[in-house]
Write a protein that holds these residues in place. Structure first.
Motif, PDB file in Angstrom:
ATOM      1  N   ASP A  18      -9.555  -4.510 -17.628  1.00 51.95           N
ATOM      2  CA  ASP A  18     -10.193  -3.080 -17.288  1.00 51.95           C
ATOM      3  C   ASP A  18      -9.220  -2.158 -16.756  1.00 51.95           C
ATOM      4  N   ILE A  19      -9.309  -0.848 -16.975  1.00 52.50           N
ATOM      5  CA  ILE A  19      -8.185  -0.015 -16.320  1.00 52.50           C
ATOM      6  C   ILE A  19      -9.033   1.170 -15.533  1.00 52.50           C
ATOM      7  N   VAL A  20      -8.661   1.140 -14.179  1.00 52.21           N
ATOM      8  CA  VAL A  20      -9.252   2.077 -13.254  1.00 52.21           C
ATOM      9  C   VAL A  20      -8.109   3.077 -12.626  1.00 52.21           C
ATOM     10  N   ASN A  21      -8.521   4.014 -12.146  1.00 46.76           N
ATOM     11  CA  ASN A  21      -7.985   4.915 -11.118  1.00 46.76           C
ATOM     12  C   ASN A  21      -7.648   4.264  -9.838  1.00 46.76           C
ATOM     13  N   GLY A  22      -6.618   4.206  -8.930  1.00 50.33           N
ATOM     14  CA  GLY A  22      -6.558   3.694  -7.677  1.00 50.33           C
ATOM     15  C   GLY A  22      -5.585   4.345  -6.827  1.00 50.33           C
ATOM     16  N   VAL A  23      -5.478   3.968  -5.485  1.00 48.71           N
ATOM     17  CA  VAL A  23      -4.495   4.632  -4.688  1.00 48.71           C
ATOM     18  C   VAL A  23      -3.464   3.332  -4.263  1.00 48.71           C
ATOM     19  N   PHE A  24      -4.053   1.932  -4.544  1.00 54.22           N
ATOM     20  CA  PHE A  24      -3.253   1.106  -3.744  1.00 54.22           C
ATOM     21  C   PHE A  24      -3.192  -0.170  -4.654  1.00 54.22           C
ATOM     22  N   THR A  25      -2.037  -1.034  -4.580  1.00 55.09           N
ATOM     23  CA  THR A  25      -2.124  -2.415  -5.122  1.00 55.09           C
ATOM     24  C   THR A  25      -1.236  -3.095  -4.229  1.00 55.09           C
ATOM     25  N   PRO A  26      -1.915  -4.434  -4.124  1.00 54.91           N
ATOM     26  CA  PRO A  26      -1.025  -5.293  -3.209  1.00 54.91           C
ATOM     27  C   PRO A  26       0.511  -5.617  -3.991  1.00 54.91           C
ATOM     28  N   ALA A  27       0.501  -5.445  -5.112  1.00 56.39           N
ATOM     29  CA  ALA A  27       1.725  -5.745  -5.979  1.00 56.39           C
ATOM     30  C   ALA A  27       2.761  -4.642  -5.504  1.00 56.39           C
ATOM     31  N   ASP A  28       2.388  -3.663  -4.676  1.00 55.58           N
ATOM     32  CA  ASP A  28       3.345  -2.641  -4.505  1.00 55.58           C
ATOM     33  C   ASP A  28       4.704  -3.465  -3.644  1.00 55.58           C
ATOM     34  N   PRO A  29       5.852  -3.041  -4.101  1.00 56.72           N
ATOM     35  CA  PRO A  29       7.073  -3.901  -3.249  1.00 56.72           C
ATOM     36  C   PRO A  29       7.465  -3.064  -2.191  1.00 56.72           C
ATOM     37  N   ASP A  30       6.867  -1.854  -2.033  1.00 63.04           N
ATOM     38  CA  ASP A  30       7.357  -0.947  -0.822  1.00 63.04           C
ATOM     39  C   ASP A  30       7.163  -2.008   0.389  1.00 63.04           C
ATOM     40  N   PRO A  31       8.292  -2.131   1.437  1.00 66.83           N
ATOM     41  CA  PRO A  31       8.276  -3.184   2.512  1.00 66.83           C
ATOM     42  C   PRO A  31       7.281  -2.820   3.590  1.00 66.83           C
ATOM     43  N   LYS A  32       6.688  -1.462   3.682  1.00 69.12           N
ATOM     44  CA  LYS A  32       5.665  -1.061   4.642  1.00 69.12           C
ATOM     45  C   LYS A  32       4.125  -1.658   4.023  1.00 69.12           C
ATOM     46  N   VAL A  33       4.098  -1.577   2.529  1.00 71.46           N
ATOM     47  CA  VAL A  33       2.805  -2.011   2.084  1.00 71.46           C
ATOM     48  C   VAL A  33       2.717  -3.543   2.162  1.00 71.46           C
ATOM     49  N   ALA A  79      -0.164  -8.890   6.926  1.00 71.45           N
ATOM     50  CA  ALA A  79      -1.074  -8.922   8.248  1.00 71.45           C
ATOM     51  C   ALA A  79      -2.493  -9.095   7.778  1.00 71.45           C
ATOM     52  N   PHE A  80      -2.825  -8.281   6.716  1.00 65.25           N
ATOM     53  CA  PHE A  80      -4.175  -8.498   6.069  1.00 65.25           C
ATOM     54  C   PHE A  80      -4.805  -9.724   5.920  1.00 65.25           C
ATOM     55  N   LYS A  81      -4.107 -10.348   4.911  1.00 65.14           N
ATOM     56  CA  LYS A  81      -4.046 -11.768   4.477  1.00 65.14           C
ATOM     57  C   LYS A  81      -4.324 -12.837   5.461  1.00 65.14           C
ATOM     58  N   ALA A  82      -3.384 -12.793   6.437  1.00 66.32           N
ATOM     59  CA  ALA A  82      -3.376 -13.333   7.687  1.00 66.32           C
ATOM     60  C   ALA A  82      -4.642 -13.540   8.390  1.00 66.32           C
ATOM     61  N   LYS A  83      -5.205 -12.462   8.538  1.00 68.65           N
ATOM     62  CA  LYS A  83      -6.516 -12.083   9.197  1.00 68.65           C
ATOM     63  C   LYS A  83      -7.745 -12.561   8.286  1.00 68.65           C
ATOM     64  N   PHE A  84      -7.850 -12.116   7.015  1.00 68.36           N
ATOM     65  CA  PHE A  84      -9.033 -12.278   6.538  1.00 68.36           C
ATOM     66  C   PHE A  84      -8.935 -13.516   5.254  1.00 68.36           C
ATOM     67  N   ASN A  85      -7.764 -13.800   4.787  1.00 66.97           N
ATOM     68  CA  ASN A  85      -7.375 -14.790   3.836  1.00 66.97           C
ATOM     69  C   ASN A  85      -7.702 -14.215   2.520  1.00 66.97           C
ATOM     70  N   VAL A  86      -7.656 -12.961   2.302  1.00 66.85           N
ATOM     71  CA  VAL A  86      -8.069 -12.218   0.976  1.00 66.85           C
ATOM     72  C   VAL A  86      -6.901 -10.965   0.936  1.00 66.85           C
ATOM     73  N   ASP A  87      -6.625 -10.562  -0.395  1.00 66.23           N
ATOM     74  CA  ASP A  87      -5.669  -9.550  -0.593  1.00 66.23           C
ATOM     75  C   ASP A  87      -6.530  -8.330  -0.131  1.00 66.23           C
ATOM     76  N   PRO A  88      -6.054  -7.086   0.503  1.00 66.98           N
ATOM     77  CA  PRO A  88      -6.759  -6.009   0.760  1.00 66.98           C
ATOM     78  C   PRO A  88      -6.926  -5.015  -0.766  1.00 66.98           C
ATOM     79  N   GLY A  89      -7.918  -4.333  -0.594  1.00 67.51           N
ATOM     80  CA  GLY A  89      -8.171  -3.309  -1.732  1.00 67.51           C
ATOM     81  C   GLY A  89      -8.150  -1.982  -1.376  1.00 67.51           C
ATOM     82  N   ASP A  90      -8.560  -1.221  -2.267  1.00 70.89           N
ATOM     83  CA  ASP A  90      -8.568   0.319  -2.004  1.00 70.89           C
ATOM     84  C   ASP A  90      -9.414   0.644  -0.605  1.00 70.89           C
ATOM     85  N   PHE A  91     -10.701   0.217  -0.460  1.00 67.30           N
ATOM     86  CA  PHE A  91     -11.562   0.423   0.270  1.00 67.30           C
ATOM     87  C   PHE A  91     -11.149  -0.105   2.057  1.00 67.30           C
ATOM     88  N   ASN A  92     -10.319  -1.316   1.714  1.00 64.16           N
ATOM     89  CA  ASN A  92      -9.895  -1.522   3.083  1.00 64.16           C
ATOM     90  C   ASN A  92      -8.631  -0.673   3.635  1.00 64.16           C
TER      91      ASN A  92
END
Length: 384
Positions: free
Chosen positions: A278-293, A299-312
């Motif tokens: 499936d293909i969608v529009n988005g603003v974010f992906t956990p695969a982005d190599p940017d150090p800030k991302v 930090a998100f995975k350490a707190k919630f044990n899942v990858d973050p998504g757009d709405f997070n």
């Protein structure tokens, strides 16, 4: 009614009433400044915690929780703790209006975040604007949302931009499509924009139909769409209805490319294997190599044990932006507005570094990214 107070007692009583009135007036004046200069700084949240859109409220909560943890660990706003006052709207316009009145009347709240859907936010916009309380509709993509007045702001990419990019990407893979869209004001507007840009980019819409948000069986519609012999199927809507559409689309035998759903855990879970590719529009992906991302993802995975998504990310970024505004302009309603009007640079995980167009109160020069679902995760296709 006869008074049994003596003259002297009557004078004392009157003095107490006058003093109490003066104190109340002084307190009210202080509240008008946005909670004074000590104690917590409050932001109001109007969003769904129950009802059909509750999943989005859950994702918001995760983003807010991580942002609050970071903000308060760093000293909050000039040493004052940041807290949220959340009202469950179910993303229903009938509920967002009284919530808006409540927030406007609560002088401790210096800005509002939400609501989830554009129609729910738009219904409440006149109240926020009359009350001079910034309404930060961070997921509101409907073009008309920020037209309500100077106090309606959104970092969301608008539907026209989303659908132009959607049509552009689809045109590279298909020239004939069938389309289903939500039978809501948002869904109808999304389809109108997609229809316009599809025509410009040489895409034939062989079949189109609205679907009700609470549908459980859309197979009759999908069969008609399949019989139009499209190269691809396009869905314009949210995660739950997108999952229903793609699963039943596979059930009726369509094996071609699907464009639709959303980058949310709920969509991925509900759709299962039917949505692979499936293909969608988005603003974010956990695969982005940017150090800030990557620092945010860690930090998100350490707190919630899942990858973050757009709405997070939408919620996380929104709170950080308003806190920055309150630090720069002052922790008051007018201070937040002043900073949004004057600051030329905000930063976020989803949008990167951006500034607001002061006429539209939307982000400048921000474009969605194209994501494809591979083995349960949305990853970039490489197109921007």
């Amino acid at each position: 009614m006869r008074s049994f107070l003596s003259g002297s007692r009557r004078r004392v009583f009157a003095g107490v009433v006058i003093a109490a009135a003066a104190l109340g007036s002084a307190t009210a004046c202080g509240d008008d400044q946005g909670a004074g200069t000590s104690g917590p700084v409050y932001f109001g949240v109007s969003g769904p915690k129950t009802g059909p859109s509750a999943e989005y409220g859950r994702l918001w909560q995760q983003g807010f929780d991580l942002a609050l943890e970071e903000i308060n660990a760093a000293g909050g706003i000039n040493g004052r703790k940041v807290e949220l006052k959340w009202e469950d709207s179910q993303s229903d316009p009938k509920q967002t209006v009284p919530i808006a009145t409540k927030f406007v009347d609560d002088k401790s709240i210096i800005a509002e975040l939400g609501d989830f859907s554009s129609p729910a936010s738009i219904a409440a916009s006149p109240i926020y604007n009359r009350g001079k309380l910034v309404q930060y509709g961070f997921t509101n993509s409907a073009v008309d949302f920020t037209k309500a007045g100077d106090y309606s702001w959104s970092p969301s990419i608008t539907l026209d931009v989303f659908q132009e990019r959607n049509a552009e990407w689809i045109s590279k893979r298909a020239k004939k499509v069938s389309v289903v869209y939500l039978e809501t004001d948002w869904g109808k507007q999304a389809f109108q924009f997609f229809e316009k840009f599809a025509k410009e980019k040489g895409i034939e819409i062989a079949y189109s139909s609205p679907v009700l948000p609470d549908s459980t069986d859309v197979k009759p519609i999908l069969i008609k769409g399949r019989e139009a012999n499209p190269e691809a199927f396009v869905h314009l809507g949210y995660g739950p209805d997108g999952a229903l559409v793609v699963k039943q689309l596979r059930d009726v035998g369509f094996t071609g490319q699907f464009f639709g759903g959303q980058n949310t855990p709920q969509f991925i879970s509900l759709a299962g294997a039917a949505a692979e590719g499936d293909i969608v529009n988005g603003v974010f992906t956990p695969a982005d190599p940017d150090p800030k991302v990557q620092a945010f993802v860690k930090a998100f995975k350490a707190k919630f044990n899942v990858d973050p998504g757009d709405f997070n990310v939408y919620a996380y970024d929104a709170l950080h932006v308003l806190v920055k505004a309150a630090k720069e302009g002052g922790a008051t309603r007018e201070g937040v507005l002043k900073a949004l009007k004057s600051d030329t640079q905000f930063t976020g995980i989803g949008l990167g570094t951006f500034s607001f167009d002061q006429k539209t109160r939307r982000p400048l020069n921000v474009k969605p990214i194209e994501l494809i679902l591979r083995e349960g995760k949305f990853v970039p296709t490489g197109n921007r």
